[in-house]
Design a protein around this motif. Structure first.
Motif, mmCIF file in Angstrom:
data_model
loop_
_atom_site.group_PDB
_atom_site.id
_atom_site.type_symbol
_atom_site.label_atom_id
_atom_site.label_comp_id
_atom_site.label_asym_id
_atom_site.label_seq_id
_atom_site.Cartn_x
_atom_site.Cartn_y
_atom_site.Cartn_z
ATOM 1 N N SER A 118 -37.216 -42.830 19.213
ATOM 2 C CA SER A 118 -35.770 -42.645 19.350
ATOM 3 C C SER A 118 -35.373 -41.305 18.753
ATOM 4 O O SER A 118 -35.563 -41.072 17.573
ATOM 5 C CB SER A 118 -35.022 -43.757 18.615
ATOM 6 O OG SER A 118 -35.455 -45.005 19.077
ATOM 7 N N ASP A 140 -32.287 -51.419 28.396
ATOM 8 C CA ASP A 140 -32.633 -52.445 29.378
ATOM 9 C C ASP A 140 -32.404 -51.803 30.742
ATOM 10 O O ASP A 140 -31.275 -51.597 31.176
ATOM 11 C CB ASP A 140 -31.729 -53.675 29.193
ATOM 12 C CG ASP A 140 -32.107 -54.791 30.154
ATOM 13 O OD1 ASP A 140 -32.549 -54.474 31.281
ATOM 14 O OD2 ASP A 140 -31.970 -55.964 29.769
ATOM 15 N N LYS A 164 -33.707 -41.919 24.079
ATOM 16 C CA LYS A 164 -34.849 -42.827 23.922
ATOM 17 C C LYS A 164 -35.995 -42.150 24.645
ATOM 18 O O LYS A 164 -35.890 -41.852 25.821
ATOM 19 C CB LYS A 164 -34.522 -44.157 24.590
ATOM 20 C CG LYS A 164 -35.620 -45.178 24.473
ATOM 21 C CD LYS A 164 -35.559 -45.828 23.156
ATOM 22 C CE LYS A 164 -36.930 -46.241 22.682
ATOM 23 N NZ LYS A 164 -36.885 -46.677 21.291
ATOM 24 N N SER A 203 -31.614 -47.105 20.316
ATOM 25 C CA SER A 203 -32.842 -47.797 19.919
ATOM 26 C C SER A 203 -33.627 -48.376 21.077
ATOM 27 O O SER A 203 -34.839 -48.409 21.024
ATOM 28 C CB SER A 203 -32.557 -48.851 18.859
ATOM 29 O OG SER A 203 -31.302 -49.394 19.018
ATOM 30 N N SER A 204 -32.954 -48.877 22.108
ATOM 31 C CA SER A 204 -33.744 -49.266 23.276
ATOM 32 C C SER A 204 -32.855 -49.395 24.499
ATOM 33 O O SER A 204 -31.634 -49.346 24.399
ATOM 34 C CB SER A 204 -34.514 -50.562 23.027
ATOM 35 O OG SER A 204 -33.621 -51.616 22.802
ATOM 36 N N PHE A 252 -28.959 -50.054 23.828
ATOM 37 C CA PHE A 252 -28.824 -50.619 22.486
ATOM 38 C C PHE A 252 -28.648 -49.468 21.527
ATOM 39 O O PHE A 252 -29.493 -48.582 21.458
ATOM 40 C CB PHE A 252 -30.070 -51.410 22.107
ATOM 41 C CG PHE A 252 -30.308 -52.568 22.997
ATOM 42 C CD1 PHE A 252 -29.748 -53.797 22.695
ATOM 43 C CD2 PHE A 252 -31.051 -52.422 24.145
ATOM 44 C CE1 PHE A 252 -29.948 -54.863 23.530
ATOM 45 C CE2 PHE A 252 -31.247 -53.484 24.992
ATOM 46 C CZ PHE A 252 -30.693 -54.715 24.699
ATOM 47 N N ILE A 284 -28.311 -51.383 30.210
ATOM 48 C CA ILE A 284 -27.673 -51.615 28.914
ATOM 49 C C ILE A 284 -28.368 -50.736 27.872
ATOM 50 O O ILE A 284 -29.605 -50.672 27.833
ATOM 51 C CB ILE A 284 -27.802 -53.088 28.482
ATOM 52 C CG1 ILE A 284 -27.078 -53.985 29.478
ATOM 53 C CG2 ILE A 284 -27.216 -53.296 27.084
ATOM 54 C CD1 ILE A 284 -27.302 -55.448 29.226
#
Lengths: 654, 143
Positions: free
Chosen positions: A594, A614, A577, A611-612, A621, A619
Motif C-alpha cells: 500500500s 474489491d 494499492k 489497504s485493499s 478499503f 470497493i
C-alpha cells in the motif's frame, strides 16, 4: 573470478588486522619507533582491503552477477541502479561489510589526522579501532561472508529483487546515516580507552574527541529521524516511532551520547566528572554494538530484524568483551579518575548538567528495561510477553518532560553557583510565562500531560530567546554593534553554546510534534465510487478508481476528494494499492504493497492508506488518519541539524 | 557544598525512577501495553480471558469476508493440529492470505477469538533460501 578477489581482500584485511595489533602491542613494550610506523601502515592496510572488498561487492551488485549469493538474494535485473547500490546494506552480510567500510573510513581519517598529534595515545587508539575491525572481519570472513557463491545447481537467471519497502530514497539513506553515527562513536571510545591505558587524565583528549562525538551524534540523530520519516511515509500505520526493539537500540546510545556531550563540557571547563565521562563513553560504544546485536540476532521480533540468528552469541560475546575490558581497566585506574574539584552548589550549571545526565541515563535504562522485558520475563517466569508502545509511552513521558524542563533551566544557571539575585533576574520572566501558558492551555480545554508539555515548550523557548536577547544586548552596549552583527558575532564567538541552544529549540519543536500525537484521530472504512465518509470535520469522497501498469508493479489508484466542514476544497489524495512482481506466474511471489498519500500542513497531516480493493464490486478499503503537528517533528529535526552544524563549524583560527 | 548531598540526590533520583519503572511494569495503564504470548492449545485448555497474542497459519480457504461490511472477516488460525476461529474487523495487512503466517492479539470468548491486531510475517522472499521459499524464521514479524 572477481568475487573471489573480494573474499581474498577480506581475508587479507583480517590478517593485516592481527598483525597491526601484534606489532603495536610490541611497540607499547619496547617503544621502538619503527614498529609504531609499521603498525600505523598495517592499520591503513586493513582499511584499504576493506575498501577494496566493499567496492568489489558494489560492482557485483551493479553488474548483477547472480553467481554471488548476496547479489541474487537482494537484487534483480530490474532493480533500479540506485537500489542496486543500496542493496549493499539491505542484507545481513552486506550491511556488516558496510559497517566495516564506514569504520575503516573513520579509522583512516583518525590515523592520518593524528600522524603528528597525540603520539602517546595513538598506539592504543589504533589497537582499539583495529580490534573492532577484527571482530567484524571475523563475522564477514567466517560467519556470513558476502561473497559466498550461490548455492544452486542451476544457473540463477534473475535475483529475488529488493523488498519494495526498501525501494524508497529515505530508506536508501537512513541506514548509512545511522551507521555513520553508530560507528562514529568507536573513535571517541578508542581515545577514552587509550587515555585509560596511558593514565592520561588531562582534559586534552576530551577536547580532541569532542568534535568526533558531535559528528557521530549528528549522524545518529539524523539516522533516527530519517528512520521515523521513512516509517511514517512507507509503513502505513500512521506513526513515526513504535518503540520497536531496533528503534530503541538506536535511541539508547543516542541518550548516553547526549549525556556525554553535556558532561564533557564540565570536564573541559572544570575538570570534573572524569570517571562519569568514562562510564558514559564506554556505555555509548557498548550500546552501539549491542544495538547492532539486537538487529542481527533475531532475539527480538522487529520489522528491522534479519532472519539469520547465528550471529547472536558472537555479538553478545563481543559486547561482554568490551564491557569487561573497559570497565576492568577503568576500575584499575580509579585513582587517576578522581576529580580534584567538587560541585559547589545545587544552583550551579554543574549541578544542572549532573541532573540532566542522571535523567538521560535513567531514561536509557527505562528503554532498555522495556526492550528486554520480554526476554527477562520469559527467562524468569516462563511466559512470553510482548511489550507495546503504550508501555514505553507511559514510562517515558514524565521522564522526557523532566528533561524538557531541564533544557530550559540548565542554561540559565551560572557556573559554580547562581546567586539569588541572578536567579530572580533570569527566571522571573520564563516562569511567569510558564504559568500563563498553563492557565491558557487549561482554559482552551487541554488536559494532563498535554498542558505540561506545551507549557514547558513555551518555557524553554522563552528561556532560549532571553539568553539570545541578553547576549545581544551586552554586545550592543559594549561594542555598539547593530542587532544583526551582534547576533552573528555572538554566535560565531561561542559556537558550541549557541549551536547547542539552537539544538534545544529543535528539541522543543519535536516535543510539540510528539504532543500532537495525543490528538490523533483515525477511521477505517470501505467506499464505492461516489460515496463519502467523515472524520474530524473533514469529508472524504471517493471520486474514482483507476489502474496503471508500471515497470515493476501494477497499481490501483483511488482519488479521494477532501473537503473541510465548510465544504471548502482541501486537497485530492491519491493513495495506491500496488502489486510488485505482478508478472510473476507464481501468485505467492507477487507482493502487495500500500503506497500511502499524505497531505501535510503545519498544524496537521491527513494520512490516507488504500489497504485493499474489491475488484468485482469496485470497493476501496481505506484508512484515514488526522495526525496533528507531525510536521513540527521534521522541522525540529532540521533545526537540530542546523544547530549542530553551527556548533561543529570550525573556528577561523583553527 | 558537601558531596554527601549530591550522593543523596542521586540515590533519590534512582529510587524514584526505579519505583516508577517497576510500578508501570506491574500495572500498565493501557491494556495494550503488554500481552502474553500463548499457544492455541494453552488457550483452549485454560480458557484465558485477558488480552493475549497468538501465532499460527491461516487455514487454506478459511477466510470469509463479510458481505455487509467489507472490513470484517473471519478465518481459522492453525497451530499444529489445533484450530482457532478468529474474527477481525480492521484493515487487513497486505500479506494476509491463505497459508500466511500471522500473529493476532485480542480476547478469547466462547470459542471465538476477537482480534484487534493482525500482523503478517515478512515475505520470506527476501531472506529465505533461493529455492525453498518457506524457510523463514519464526521470530520475524512485519508490522
Amino acid at each position: 573470478m572477481t568475487p573471489v578477489a573480494g573474499g581474498v581482500a577480506l581475508s587479507l584485511a583480517f590478517g593485516f588486522g592481527l598483525l597491526t595489533v601484534f606489532t603495536l602491542l610490541i611497540y607499547t613494550k619496547n617503544q621502538d619507533q619503527r614498529l609504531f610506523l609499521v603498525g600505523q601502515r598495517l592499520a591503513l592496510g586493513v582499511s584499504f582491503f576493506i575498501f577494496l572488498a566493499t567496492f568489489i561487492l558494489s560492482y557485483q551488485l551493479i553488474i548483477s552477477n547472480f553467481d554471488v549469493d548476496y547479489v541474487a538474494r537482494y537484487t534483480s535485473i530490474e532493480t533500479p541502479f540506485i537500489y542496486k547500490i543500496s542493496a549493499l546494506w539491505a542484507g545481513q552480510s552486506g550491511s556488516l561489510l558496510f559497517w566495516l567500510f564506514i569504520l575503516s573510513i573513520f579509522s583512516t581519517i583518525t590515523i592520518l589526522q593524528n600522524q603528528y598529534k597525540h603520539h602517546e595515545l595513538m598506539p592504543w587508539v589504533i589497537i582499539s579501532l583495529t580490534v573492532t575491525q577484527i571482530f567484524f572481519l571475523i563475522l564477514t570472513n567466517y560467519v556470513t561472508n558476502p561473497f559466498k557463491p550461490t548455492e544452486a545447481d542451476f544457473i540463477v537467471a534473475n535475483g529475488n529483487g529488493l523488498n519494495p519497502l526498501l525501494q524508497n530514497i529515505t530508506m536508501a539513506i537512513h541506514p548509512p546515516t545511522l551507521y555513520l553515527g553508530y560507528v562514529g562513536f568507536s573513535v571517541p571510545f578508542a581515545f577514552a580507552f587509550s587515555a585509560l591505558v596511558n593514565r592520561d587524565t588531562s582534559p586534552l583528549w576530551i577536547q580532541s574527541i569532542r568534535r568526533w562525538t558531535l559528528v557521530a551524534w549528528l549522524f545518529l540523530s539524523m539516522g533516527i529521524i530519517l528512520g521515523g520519516w521513512w516509517a511514517y511515509q512507507e509503513l502505513g500505520w500512521g506513526g513515526y516511532w513504535a518503540w520497536d526493539p531496533v528503534e530503541n537500540a538506536s535511541f539508547m546510545p543516542w541518550l548516553t551520547a547526549t549525556a556525554f556531550l553535556h558532561s564533557i563540557i564540565i570536564q573541559e571547563k572544570k575538570d570534573m566528572l572524569r570517571l562519569w565521562n568514562m562510564v558514559l563513553i564506554i556505555l555509548t560504544f557498548t550500546l552501539c554494538i549491542f544495538g547492532t546485536f539486537l538487529t542481527r540476532s533475531g532475539v527480538m521480533s522487529s520489522v528491522h530484524s534479519f532472519t539469520e540468528s547465528s550471529l547472536g552469541p558472537i555479538f553478545l560475546s563481543f559486547v561482554f568483551f568490551i564491557m569487561i575490558a573497559s570497565f576492568g581497566l577503568m576500575y584499575s585506574r580509579l585513582d587517576d579518575l578522581k576529580s580534584p574539584k567538587k560541585i559547589e552548589s545545587f544552583t550551579s550549571r554543574e549541578s544542572g548538567f549532573l541532573f540532566n545526565n542522571m535523567i538521560f541515563v535513567v531514561l536509557c535504562f527505562a528503554v532498555l528495561w522495556g526492550t528486554l522485558f520480554p526476554v527477562i520475563s520469559e527467562a524468569i517466569r516462563g511466559t512470553k510477553i510482548t511489550v507495546g508502545a503504550p508501555f514505553f509511552n507511559q514510562i517515558n513521558t514524565p521522564i522526557g518532560l523532566i528533561l524538557l524542563g531541564l533544557t530550559g533551566i540548565g542554561p540559565l544557571l551560572a557556573w559554580r553557583r547562581t546567586g539569588s539575585k541572578n536567579l530572580i533576574r533570569k527566571f522571573t520572566l520564563p516562569i511567569i510565562i510558564f504559568f500563563i501558558s498553563i492557565v491558557s492551555f487549561l482554559l482552551i480545554g487541554y488536559k494532563g500531560y498535554v498542558v505540561i508539555s506545551f507549557s514547558l515548550c513555551v518555557f524553554v523557548t522563552t528561556a532560549i530567546i532571553s539568553e539570545f536577547y541578553l547576549g545581544i544586548r551586552v554586545r550592543k552596549n559594549k561594542f555598539k554593534e547593530s542587532l544583526h552583527s551582534a547576533l552573528i558575532n555572538m554566535i560565531s564567538k561561542n559556537r558550541s553554546r549557541y549551536g547547542g541552544y539552537i539544538v534545544h529549540l529543535g528539541i522543543v519543536f519535536m516535543f510539540v510534534g510528539f504532543t500532537g500525537h495525543a490528538f490523533d484521530r483515525e477511521k477505517e472504512f470501505s467506499l464505492q465510487v461516489g460515496q463519502v465518509e467523515h472524520l474530524a470535520g473533514y469529508e472524504f469522497e471517493l471520486v474514482n478508481l483507476s489502474e496503471s501498469e508500471r515497470p515493476n508493479h501494477y497499481a490501483w489508484i483511488s482519488k479521494l476528494r477532501v473537503t473541510d466542514h465548510q465544504g471548502q476544497f482541501v486537497t485530492n489524495l491519491y493513495p495506491e494499492k500496488r502489486v510488485y512482481f505482478h508478472n510473476n506466474p507464481d501468485i505467492n511471489r507477487r507482493q502487495p504493497h500500500s503506497e500511502l498519500d499524505i497531505y501535510s500542513e503545519l498544524n496537521k497531516d491527513i494520512y490516507s492508506i488504500f489497504s485493499s480493493i474489491d475488484n468485482q464490486k469496485q470497493i476501496a478499503f481505506l484508512k484515514i488518519m488526522i495526525n496533528p503537528l507531525v510536521r513540527w517533528v521534521w522541522i525540529g529535526g532540521y533545526i537540530l541539524v542546523f544547530g549542530t552544524l553551527i556548533a561543529l563549524w570550525p573556528r577561523k583560527e583553527e | 557544598m558537601k558531596n554527601k548531598k549530591f550522593t543523596l540526590l542521586i540515590i533519590g533520583v534512582v529510587a524514584v525512577t526505579g519505583f516508577w519503572i517497576s510500578w508501570v511494569s506491574y500495572n500498565p495503564s493501557d491494556e495494550k501495553a503488554m500481552a502474553t504470548f500463548v499457544s492455541v492449545n494453552e488457550l483452549m485448555n485454560n480458557n484465558i480471558n485477558k488480552r493475549i497474542k497468538l501465532g499460527g497459519l491461516v487455514k487454506d480457504g478459511s477466510i470469509v469476508i463479510s458481505e455487509t461490511n467489507q472490513l470484517e472477516c473471519n478465518f481459522i488460525l492453525k497451530e499444529g493440529s489445533s484450530e482457532l476461529y478468529v474474527k477481525y474487523g480492521r484493515t487487513r495487512p497486505d500479506l494476509f492470505k491463505d497459508g500466511a503466517e500471522v500473529i493476532v492479539a485480542g480476547q478469547y470468548n466462547n470459542g471465538v477469538f476477537y482480534a484487534d491486531e493482525l500482523q503478517t510475517k515478512c515475505a520470506s522472499r527476501y531472506e529465505g533460501d533461493l529455492r525453498n521459499e518457506s524457510s523463514y524464521n519464526l521470530t520475524e514479524v512485519q508490522q
